[in-house]
Design a protein around this motif. Structure first.
Motif, short mmCIF file in Angstrom:
data_model
loop_
_atom_site.label_atom_id
_atom_site.label_comp_id
_atom_site.label_asym_id
_atom_site.label_seq_id
_atom_site.Cartn_x
_atom_site.Cartn_y
_atom_site.Cartn_z
N TYR A 60 0.84 -1.20 0.00
CA TYR A 60 0.00 0.00 0.00
C TYR A 60 0.88 1.25 0.00
O TYR A 60 1.85 1.35 0.74
CB TYR A 60 -0.91 0.01 1.23
CG TYR A 60 -1.65 1.31 1.43
CD1 TYR A 60 -2.71 1.65 0.60
CD2 TYR A 60 -1.27 2.20 2.43
CE1 TYR A 60 -3.40 2.84 0.78
CE2 TYR A 60 -1.96 3.39 2.62
CZ TYR A 60 -3.02 3.72 1.79
OH TYR A 60 -3.69 4.90 1.96
N ILE A 166 -7.35 -5.37 0.49
CA ILE A 166 -8.60 -4.85 -0.05
C ILE A 166 -8.96 -3.51 0.59
O ILE A 166 -9.49 -2.61 -0.07
CB ILE A 166 -9.76 -5.87 0.07
CG1 ILE A 166 -10.90 -5.46 -0.84
CG2 ILE A 166 -10.21 -6.03 1.52
CD1 ILE A 166 -11.96 -6.52 -1.04
N LEU A 167 -8.64 -3.35 1.87
CA LEU A 167 -8.89 -2.06 2.50
C LEU A 167 -7.96 -1.00 1.93
O LEU A 167 -8.38 0.15 1.69
CB LEU A 167 -8.71 -2.17 4.01
CG LEU A 167 -9.76 -3.03 4.74
CD1 LEU A 167 -9.38 -3.21 6.21
CD2 LEU A 167 -11.15 -2.42 4.63
N GLU A 169 -6.84 -0.96 -1.09
CA GLU A 169 -7.33 -0.67 -2.43
C GLU A 169 -8.48 0.34 -2.39
O GLU A 169 -8.70 1.07 -3.36
CB GLU A 169 -7.79 -1.97 -3.09
CG GLU A 169 -8.09 -1.87 -4.57
CD GLU A 169 -6.84 -1.71 -5.43
OE1 GLU A 169 -6.99 -1.57 -6.65
OE2 GLU A 169 -5.71 -1.71 -4.87
N HIS A 170 -9.20 0.39 -1.29
CA HIS A 170 -10.36 1.28 -1.16
C HIS A 170 -10.12 2.40 -0.14
O HIS A 170 -11.09 3.01 0.34
CB HIS A 170 -11.59 0.47 -0.76
CG HIS A 170 -12.03 -0.50 -1.82
ND1 HIS A 170 -12.84 -0.13 -2.86
CD2 HIS A 170 -11.75 -1.82 -2.00
CE1 HIS A 170 -13.06 -1.18 -3.65
NE2 HIS A 170 -12.41 -2.22 -3.14
N GLU A 173 -11.90 5.74 -0.18
CA GLU A 173 -13.30 5.76 0.20
C GLU A 173 -13.41 5.88 1.72
O GLU A 173 -12.44 5.64 2.44
CB GLU A 173 -13.98 4.48 -0.30
CG GLU A 173 -13.86 4.26 -1.79
CD GLU A 173 -14.32 2.87 -2.21
OE1 GLU A 173 -15.15 2.25 -1.49
OE2 GLU A 173 -13.83 2.38 -3.25
N ILE A 175 -13.72 4.30 4.48
CA ILE A 175 -13.71 2.97 5.09
C ILE A 175 -13.37 3.02 6.57
O ILE A 175 -13.54 2.03 7.28
CB ILE A 175 -12.77 2.01 4.35
CG1 ILE A 175 -11.33 2.54 4.38
CG2 ILE A 175 -13.25 1.76 2.92
CD1 ILE A 175 -10.31 1.54 3.87
N TYR A 190 -16.08 -4.47 2.98
CA TYR A 190 -15.00 -5.05 2.18
C TYR A 190 -14.34 -6.22 2.90
O TYR A 190 -14.00 -7.24 2.29
CB TYR A 190 -13.96 -3.99 1.83
CG TYR A 190 -14.47 -2.97 0.83
CD1 TYR A 190 -14.88 -3.37 -0.43
CD2 TYR A 190 -14.52 -1.61 1.14
CE1 TYR A 190 -15.36 -2.45 -1.36
CE2 TYR A 190 -14.99 -0.68 0.21
CZ TYR A 190 -15.41 -1.11 -1.03
OH TYR A 190 -15.87 -0.20 -1.95
#
Length: 375
Positions: A60, A166-167, A169-170, A173, A175, A190
Protein backbone atom coordinates in the motif's frame (compact mmCIF):
# COMPACT_ATOMS: atom_id res chain seq x y z
CA UNK A 1 8.49 -22.02 10.62
CA UNK A 2 5.39 -24.08 9.99
CA UNK A 3 4.20 -24.97 6.51
CA UNK A 4 1.32 -22.72 5.58
CA UNK A 5 -1.76 -23.00 3.43
CA UNK A 6 -2.83 -19.44 4.11
CA UNK A 7 -5.09 -17.33 1.95
CA UNK A 8 -3.59 -13.85 1.84
CA UNK A 9 -6.98 -12.35 1.24
CA UNK A 10 -6.50 -9.62 1.31
CA UNK A 11 -34.29 4.62 6.88
CA UNK A 12 -32.97 5.83 10.00
CA UNK A 13 -35.74 4.58 12.27
CA UNK A 14 -37.80 7.56 13.34
CA UNK A 15 -37.18 7.23 17.07
CA UNK A 16 -33.41 7.04 17.67
CA UNK A 17 -32.13 5.11 20.65
CA UNK A 18 -30.72 7.23 23.45
CA UNK A 19 -26.96 7.48 23.48
CA UNK A 20 -24.95 5.28 25.81
CA UNK A 21 -21.49 5.79 27.22
CA UNK A 22 -19.12 5.86 24.22
CA UNK A 23 -17.99 2.27 23.87
CA UNK A 24 -16.39 2.14 27.28
CA UNK A 25 -15.72 -1.55 26.82
CA UNK A 26 -12.78 -0.69 24.54
CA UNK A 27 -10.52 -0.45 27.58
CA UNK A 28 -7.60 -1.77 25.53
CA UNK A 29 -7.34 1.64 23.91
CA UNK A 30 -7.59 3.90 26.91
CA UNK A 31 -5.38 1.69 29.04
CA UNK A 32 -2.73 1.15 26.40
CA UNK A 33 -2.34 4.69 25.13
CA UNK A 34 -32.44 -6.48 15.96
CA UNK A 35 -33.82 -7.24 13.38
CA UNK A 36 -34.85 -4.95 10.52
CA UNK A 37 -36.04 -6.29 7.19
CA UNK A 38 -37.37 -4.55 4.12
CA UNK A 39 -40.60 -5.38 2.33
CA UNK A 40 -39.64 -3.48 -0.80
CA UNK A 41 -38.73 -6.49 -2.89
CA UNK A 42 -35.90 -8.92 -3.32
CA UNK A 43 -32.23 -8.58 -4.07
CA UNK A 44 -31.34 -5.66 -6.31
CA UNK A 45 -27.91 -6.94 -7.35
CA UNK A 46 -25.63 -9.93 -7.37
CA UNK A 47 -25.31 -12.72 -4.86
CA UNK A 48 -22.35 -14.98 -5.48
CA UNK A 49 -19.18 -16.22 -3.85
CA UNK A 50 -16.84 -13.22 -4.11
CA UNK A 51 -13.30 -13.35 -5.42
CA UNK A 52 -10.30 -12.97 -3.18
CA UNK A 53 -8.29 -9.79 -3.50
CA UNK A 54 -4.82 -11.22 -3.03
CA UNK A 55 -2.21 -9.51 -5.20
CA UNK A 56 1.16 -11.10 -4.67
CA UNK A 57 3.54 -8.84 -2.78
CA UNK A 58 0.88 -6.20 -2.22
CA UNK A 59 2.25 -2.89 -0.97
CA UNK A 60 0.00 0.00 0.00
CA UNK A 61 1.22 3.48 -0.92
CA UNK A 62 -0.37 6.35 1.02
CA UNK A 63 -1.11 9.03 -1.55
CA UNK A 64 -3.86 10.53 0.60
CA UNK A 65 -2.20 11.93 3.72
CA UNK A 66 1.47 11.03 3.53
CA UNK A 67 2.64 14.56 2.77
CA UNK A 68 0.45 16.20 5.41
CA UNK A 69 1.92 17.55 8.63
CA UNK A 70 0.74 15.79 11.73
CA UNK A 71 0.54 16.54 15.42
CA UNK A 72 0.06 14.40 18.49
CA UNK A 73 -2.88 14.49 20.83
CA UNK A 74 -3.20 12.70 24.14
CA UNK A 75 -1.87 9.14 24.22
CA UNK A 76 0.11 9.82 21.02
CA UNK A 77 -3.06 10.10 18.95
CA UNK A 78 -2.02 11.07 15.41
CA UNK A 79 -3.95 13.99 13.94
CA UNK A 80 -3.81 15.04 10.29
CA UNK A 81 -5.92 17.14 7.95
CA UNK A 82 -7.24 20.62 7.43
CA UNK A 83 -9.75 22.25 9.81
CA UNK A 84 -13.14 20.64 9.34
CA UNK A 85 -11.59 17.47 7.88
CA UNK A 86 -9.31 16.33 10.68
CA UNK A 87 -8.58 12.63 11.01
CA UNK A 88 -7.53 11.17 14.37
CA UNK A 89 -5.82 7.76 14.60
CA UNK A 90 -4.32 5.63 17.32
CA UNK A 91 -0.74 4.43 16.86
CA UNK A 92 0.16 0.75 16.77
CA UNK A 93 3.09 -1.27 17.98
CA UNK A 94 3.68 -5.00 18.05
CA UNK A 95 6.18 -7.72 18.82
CA UNK A 96 6.72 -11.25 17.56
CA UNK A 97 5.37 -12.50 20.88
CA UNK A 98 2.18 -10.46 20.63
CA UNK A 99 1.25 -11.60 17.13
CA UNK A 100 2.21 -15.21 17.90
CA UNK A 101 -0.20 -15.23 20.87
CA UNK A 102 -3.12 -14.39 18.58
CA UNK A 103 -2.12 -17.02 16.04
CA UNK A 104 -1.68 -19.55 18.83
CA UNK A 105 -5.19 -19.10 20.17
CA UNK A 106 -6.61 -19.60 16.65
CA UNK A 107 -4.47 -22.75 16.39
CA UNK A 108 -5.79 -23.89 19.77
CA UNK A 109 -9.39 -23.59 18.60
CA UNK A 110 -8.68 -25.47 15.37
CA UNK A 111 -7.02 -28.29 17.28
CA UNK A 112 -9.73 -28.31 19.95
CA UNK A 113 -12.70 -28.54 17.59
CA UNK A 114 -11.08 -30.62 14.85
CA UNK A 115 -11.86 -30.85 11.14
CA UNK A 116 -15.62 -30.37 11.47
CA UNK A 117 -15.15 -26.68 12.35
CA UNK A 118 -13.34 -24.32 10.01
CA UNK A 119 -11.25 -21.65 11.76
CA UNK A 120 -10.25 -18.29 10.26
CA UNK A 121 -7.92 -15.62 11.61
CA UNK A 122 -8.93 -12.17 10.33
CA UNK A 123 -7.16 -9.34 12.20
CA UNK A 124 -8.37 -5.85 11.32
CA UNK A 125 -5.92 -3.02 10.68
CA UNK A 126 -6.36 0.31 12.45
CA UNK A 127 -6.86 3.53 10.49
CA UNK A 128 -3.22 4.50 11.02
CA UNK A 129 -2.26 1.64 8.68
CA UNK A 130 -3.51 3.71 5.76
CA UNK A 131 -3.61 7.36 6.80
CA UNK A 132 -0.65 7.98 9.13
CA UNK A 133 2.01 10.09 7.39
CA UNK A 134 5.41 8.46 7.07
CA UNK A 135 6.74 11.24 9.31
CA UNK A 136 4.82 9.54 12.14
CA UNK A 137 6.69 6.26 11.69
CA UNK A 138 8.47 6.72 15.03
CA UNK A 139 5.21 6.35 16.93
CA UNK A 140 3.33 3.80 14.82
CA UNK A 141 4.63 0.63 13.18
CA UNK A 142 3.64 -0.98 9.84
CA UNK A 143 0.56 -3.11 10.36
CA UNK A 144 0.75 -5.35 7.32
CA UNK A 145 4.11 -6.57 8.62
CA UNK A 146 2.36 -7.59 11.83
CA UNK A 147 -0.37 -9.46 9.96
CA UNK A 148 2.06 -11.29 7.70
CA UNK A 149 4.22 -12.27 10.66
CA UNK A 150 1.14 -13.45 12.55
CA UNK A 151 0.16 -15.68 9.66
CA UNK A 152 3.53 -17.43 9.67
CA UNK A 153 2.57 -18.81 13.09
CA UNK A 154 -0.76 -20.24 11.93
CA UNK A 155 -1.14 -23.98 11.61
CA UNK A 156 -2.16 -25.46 8.28
CA UNK A 157 -5.75 -25.97 9.43
CA UNK A 158 -6.30 -22.26 10.17
CA UNK A 159 -7.06 -19.92 7.27
CA UNK A 160 -5.51 -16.47 7.47
CA UNK A 161 -7.78 -13.84 5.95
CA UNK A 162 -5.68 -10.83 5.08
CA UNK A 163 -8.01 -7.84 4.66
CA UNK A 164 -5.17 -5.33 4.54
CA UNK A 165 -4.91 -5.30 0.71
CA UNK A 166 -8.60 -4.85 -0.05
CA UNK A 167 -8.89 -2.06 2.50
CA UNK A 168 -5.81 -0.41 1.03
CA UNK A 169 -7.33 -0.67 -2.43
CA UNK A 170 -10.36 1.28 -1.16
CA UNK A 171 -8.56 3.65 1.21
CA UNK A 172 -9.74 6.71 -0.76
CA UNK A 173 -13.30 5.76 0.20
CA UNK A 174 -14.72 6.37 3.70
CA UNK A 175 -13.71 2.97 5.09
CA UNK A 176 -12.59 4.36 8.47
CA UNK A 177 -14.21 7.02 10.61
CA UNK A 178 -12.16 10.20 10.91
CA UNK A 179 -13.47 11.09 14.37
CA UNK A 180 -13.87 7.63 15.93
CA UNK A 181 -11.45 4.81 16.74
CA UNK A 182 -13.57 2.32 14.79
CA UNK A 183 -13.58 1.66 11.11
CA UNK A 184 -16.63 2.75 9.12
CA UNK A 185 -19.32 0.28 8.03
CA UNK A 186 -18.01 0.44 4.45
CA UNK A 187 -14.66 -0.94 5.62
CA UNK A 188 -16.46 -3.81 7.33
CA UNK A 189 -18.25 -4.54 4.05
CA UNK A 190 -15.00 -5.05 2.18
CA UNK A 191 -13.59 -7.21 4.97
CA UNK A 192 -16.76 -9.31 5.10
CA UNK A 193 -16.44 -9.96 1.37
CA UNK A 194 -13.02 -11.50 1.96
CA UNK A 195 -14.28 -13.68 4.78
CA UNK A 196 -17.08 -14.92 2.51
CA UNK A 197 -14.53 -15.63 -0.20
CA UNK A 198 -12.32 -17.58 2.19
CA UNK A 199 -15.33 -19.55 3.47
CA UNK A 200 -16.68 -20.18 -0.05
CA UNK A 201 -20.16 -18.85 0.73
CA UNK A 202 -22.40 -16.49 -1.27
CA UNK A 203 -22.24 -12.77 -0.56
CA UNK A 204 -24.56 -9.86 -1.30
CA UNK A 205 -22.98 -6.96 -3.14
CA UNK A 206 -23.58 -3.48 -1.77
CA UNK A 207 -26.36 -2.71 -4.27
CA UNK A 208 -28.50 -5.16 -2.27
CA UNK A 209 -28.47 -2.76 0.71
CA UNK A 210 -30.28 0.39 1.73
CA UNK A 211 -28.01 3.25 2.75
CA UNK A 212 -28.66 5.25 5.92
CA UNK A 213 -26.83 8.48 6.74
CA UNK A 214 -26.37 9.93 10.22
CA UNK A 215 -25.03 13.48 9.73
CA UNK A 216 -22.76 15.52 12.01
CA UNK A 217 -21.17 12.52 13.67
CA UNK A 218 -18.24 13.03 16.05
CA UNK A 219 -17.03 9.81 17.64
CA UNK A 220 -14.74 8.83 20.48
CA UNK A 221 -11.56 10.43 19.19
CA UNK A 222 -12.46 13.88 20.48
CA UNK A 223 -12.38 12.51 24.01
CA UNK A 224 -9.40 10.23 23.41
CA UNK A 225 -7.23 12.89 21.75
CA UNK A 226 -8.37 15.92 23.78
CA UNK A 227 -8.11 17.95 20.57
CA UNK A 228 -10.97 20.32 19.78
CA UNK A 229 -10.21 20.13 16.05
CA UNK A 230 -11.76 16.66 16.07
CA UNK A 231 -14.96 18.04 17.56
CA UNK A 232 -14.98 20.68 14.84
CA UNK A 233 -14.65 18.08 12.05
CA UNK A 234 -17.97 16.22 12.05
CA UNK A 235 -18.60 13.57 9.40
CA UNK A 236 -21.41 11.44 8.04
CA UNK A 237 -21.86 8.02 9.59
CA UNK A 238 -23.16 5.79 6.79
CA UNK A 239 -24.45 2.29 7.42
CA UNK A 240 -26.24 -0.28 5.28
CA UNK A 241 -29.17 -2.61 5.92
CA UNK A 242 -29.84 -5.66 3.69
CA UNK A 243 -32.82 -5.56 1.37
CA UNK A 244 -34.99 -8.60 0.69
CA UNK A 245 -33.40 -10.73 3.43
CA UNK A 246 -35.37 -12.23 6.30
CA UNK A 247 -33.67 -12.73 9.64
CA UNK A 248 -34.36 -12.91 13.35
CA UNK A 249 -32.02 -11.57 16.00
CA UNK A 250 -31.92 -12.90 19.57
CA UNK A 251 -29.83 -11.43 22.39
CA UNK A 252 -28.52 -12.55 25.73
CA UNK A 253 -27.63 -9.24 27.34
CA UNK A 254 -25.08 -8.84 30.11
CA UNK A 255 -25.06 -6.31 32.89
CA UNK A 256 -21.48 -5.21 33.42
CA UNK A 257 -19.27 -3.30 35.79
CA UNK A 258 -16.16 -2.42 33.85
CA UNK A 259 -15.16 -5.66 32.12
CA UNK A 260 -16.90 -7.82 34.72
CA UNK A 261 -20.28 -9.42 33.99
CA UNK A 262 -22.68 -8.88 36.90
CA UNK A 263 -25.95 -10.18 35.42
CA UNK A 264 -27.31 -12.05 32.43
CA UNK A 265 -30.71 -11.86 30.72
CA UNK A 266 -32.78 -14.63 29.23
CA UNK A 267 -32.65 -14.80 25.40
CA UNK A 268 -34.86 -12.10 23.95
CA UNK A 269 -35.68 -11.19 20.37
CA UNK A 270 -34.68 -7.71 19.23
CA UNK A 271 -33.46 -5.63 16.31
CA UNK A 272 -29.99 -6.00 14.85
CA UNK A 273 -29.80 -2.40 13.65
CA UNK A 274 -30.54 0.07 16.45
CA UNK A 275 -29.97 3.62 15.23
CA UNK A 276 -27.99 5.52 17.85
CA UNK A 277 -26.96 9.13 17.77
CA UNK A 278 -24.07 11.21 19.07
CA UNK A 279 -20.76 9.73 20.14
CA UNK A 280 -22.34 6.26 20.42
CA UNK A 281 -23.55 6.08 16.83
CA UNK A 282 -21.35 3.04 16.13
CA UNK A 283 -23.58 1.16 18.61
CA UNK A 284 -26.12 1.01 15.77
CA UNK A 285 -24.90 -2.58 15.34
CA UNK A 286 -26.47 -4.76 18.05
CA UNK A 287 -26.47 -1.84 20.48
CA UNK A 288 -22.88 -2.47 21.58
CA UNK A 289 -20.69 -5.24 22.92
CA UNK A 290 -21.98 -6.68 26.18
CA UNK A 291 -24.22 -9.42 24.82
CA UNK A 292 -24.28 -12.69 22.91
CA UNK A 293 -26.08 -12.35 19.59
CA UNK A 294 -27.69 -15.04 17.47
CA UNK A 295 -29.03 -14.23 14.00
CA UNK A 296 -31.14 -16.80 12.15
CA UNK A 297 -31.46 -16.12 8.42
CA UNK A 298 -33.26 -17.40 5.34
CA UNK A 299 -29.94 -17.81 3.51
CA UNK A 300 -30.46 -21.51 2.86
CA UNK A 301 -26.72 -22.05 3.32
CA UNK A 302 -26.14 -24.91 5.80
CA UNK A 303 -23.26 -23.19 7.55
CA UNK A 304 -23.22 -21.56 11.00
CA UNK A 305 -20.68 -18.87 11.79
CA UNK A 306 -19.32 -17.85 15.18
CA UNK A 307 -17.64 -14.43 15.22
CA UNK A 308 -15.20 -13.89 18.10
CA UNK A 309 -14.66 -10.16 18.11
CA UNK A 310 -14.22 -6.79 19.77
CA UNK A 311 -16.36 -3.83 18.76
CA UNK A 312 -14.78 -3.63 15.28
CA UNK A 313 -16.49 -6.94 14.55
CA UNK A 314 -19.94 -5.53 15.31
CA UNK A 315 -20.26 -4.06 11.82
CA UNK A 316 -19.52 -7.35 10.02
CA UNK A 317 -22.51 -9.70 10.68
CA UNK A 318 -25.03 -7.53 8.81
CA UNK A 319 -23.19 -8.24 5.56
CA UNK A 320 -23.38 -12.02 6.01
CA UNK A 321 -27.11 -12.61 6.42
CA UNK A 322 -27.20 -14.19 2.93
CA UNK A 323 -24.04 -16.20 3.59
CA UNK A 324 -24.82 -18.35 6.64
CA UNK A 325 -28.03 -19.81 8.03
CA UNK A 326 -26.97 -18.69 11.50
CA UNK A 327 -24.49 -16.11 12.77
CA UNK A 328 -23.42 -16.07 16.42
CA UNK A 329 -21.49 -13.11 17.83
CA UNK A 330 -19.39 -13.35 21.01
CA UNK A 331 -17.28 -10.50 22.31
CA UNK A 332 -13.77 -11.35 23.47
CA UNK A 333 -14.45 -9.60 26.80
CA UNK A 334 -17.93 -10.79 27.77
CA UNK A 335 -18.99 -14.43 27.72
CA UNK A 336 -20.15 -16.50 30.69
CA UNK A 337 -20.76 -19.90 29.12
CA UNK A 338 -18.49 -22.76 28.10
CA UNK A 339 -17.64 -22.09 24.47
CA UNK A 340 -16.96 -25.75 23.72
CA UNK A 341 -20.53 -26.58 24.71
CA UNK A 342 -21.85 -23.51 22.88
CA UNK A 343 -20.20 -24.54 19.61
CA UNK A 344 -21.48 -28.11 19.85
CA UNK A 345 -24.98 -27.18 21.03
CA UNK A 346 -25.45 -24.66 18.19
CA UNK A 347 -23.91 -26.73 15.41
CA UNK A 348 -21.24 -24.13 14.61
CA UNK A 349 -19.36 -24.96 11.40
CA UNK A 350 -17.13 -21.88 11.08
CA UNK A 351 -15.28 -19.72 13.62
CA UNK A 352 -13.57 -16.43 12.78
CA UNK A 353 -11.22 -14.50 15.04
CA UNK A 354 -12.05 -10.90 14.21
CA UNK A 355 -10.24 -8.37 16.40
CA UNK A 356 -8.61 -5.10 15.50
CA UNK A 357 -4.84 -5.32 15.70
CA UNK A 358 -4.70 -3.16 18.81
CA UNK A 359 -6.90 -5.66 20.61
CA UNK A 360 -5.50 -8.79 18.98
CA UNK A 361 -2.01 -8.08 20.29
CA UNK A 362 -3.07 -7.59 23.92
CA UNK A 363 -2.40 -10.62 26.13
CA UNK A 364 -5.72 -10.28 27.96
CA UNK A 365 -7.59 -10.81 24.68
CA UNK A 366 -5.92 -14.10 23.85
CA UNK A 367 -5.93 -15.46 27.40
CA UNK A 368 -9.65 -14.70 27.73
CA UNK A 369 -10.44 -16.39 24.41
CA UNK A 370 -8.50 -19.48 25.50
CA UNK A 371 -10.32 -19.50 28.86
CA UNK A 372 -13.72 -19.55 27.15
CA UNK A 373 -13.12 -23.11 25.94
CA UNK A 374 -13.09 -24.52 29.48
CA UNK A 375 -14.71 -22.00 31.83
Amino acid sequence: MKNLSILFISALISMPVSAQAPDEADAWFEHAFGQQTSDEGGHGGDIAVPELFAPEGYEYVNTLTDSLPYRKGKSNIILVGAPGEVRAMQPFSWSNESVKRYADVANLYASHFGPDVRVYCMPIPLASAYYAPSAASQITRPQHDAIKKMFTYLDDDVTGVDVYPILGEHAAEPIYSRTDHHWAPLGAYYAASQLAAAAGVPFLTLDNYDEHVVPDYVGTMYRFSGDVSVKNSPEDFVYYTPRGVEYKTTYITYGTRGLNVTSESEPKEGKFFLPFKGVSTYCTFMGGDSKVTKVETDAGVPRRLLILKDSFGNAIPGYLFASFEQIHVVDCRYFTKNLTDYVHDNGITDIVFCNNLGHATVERTTSTLAKYLNQ
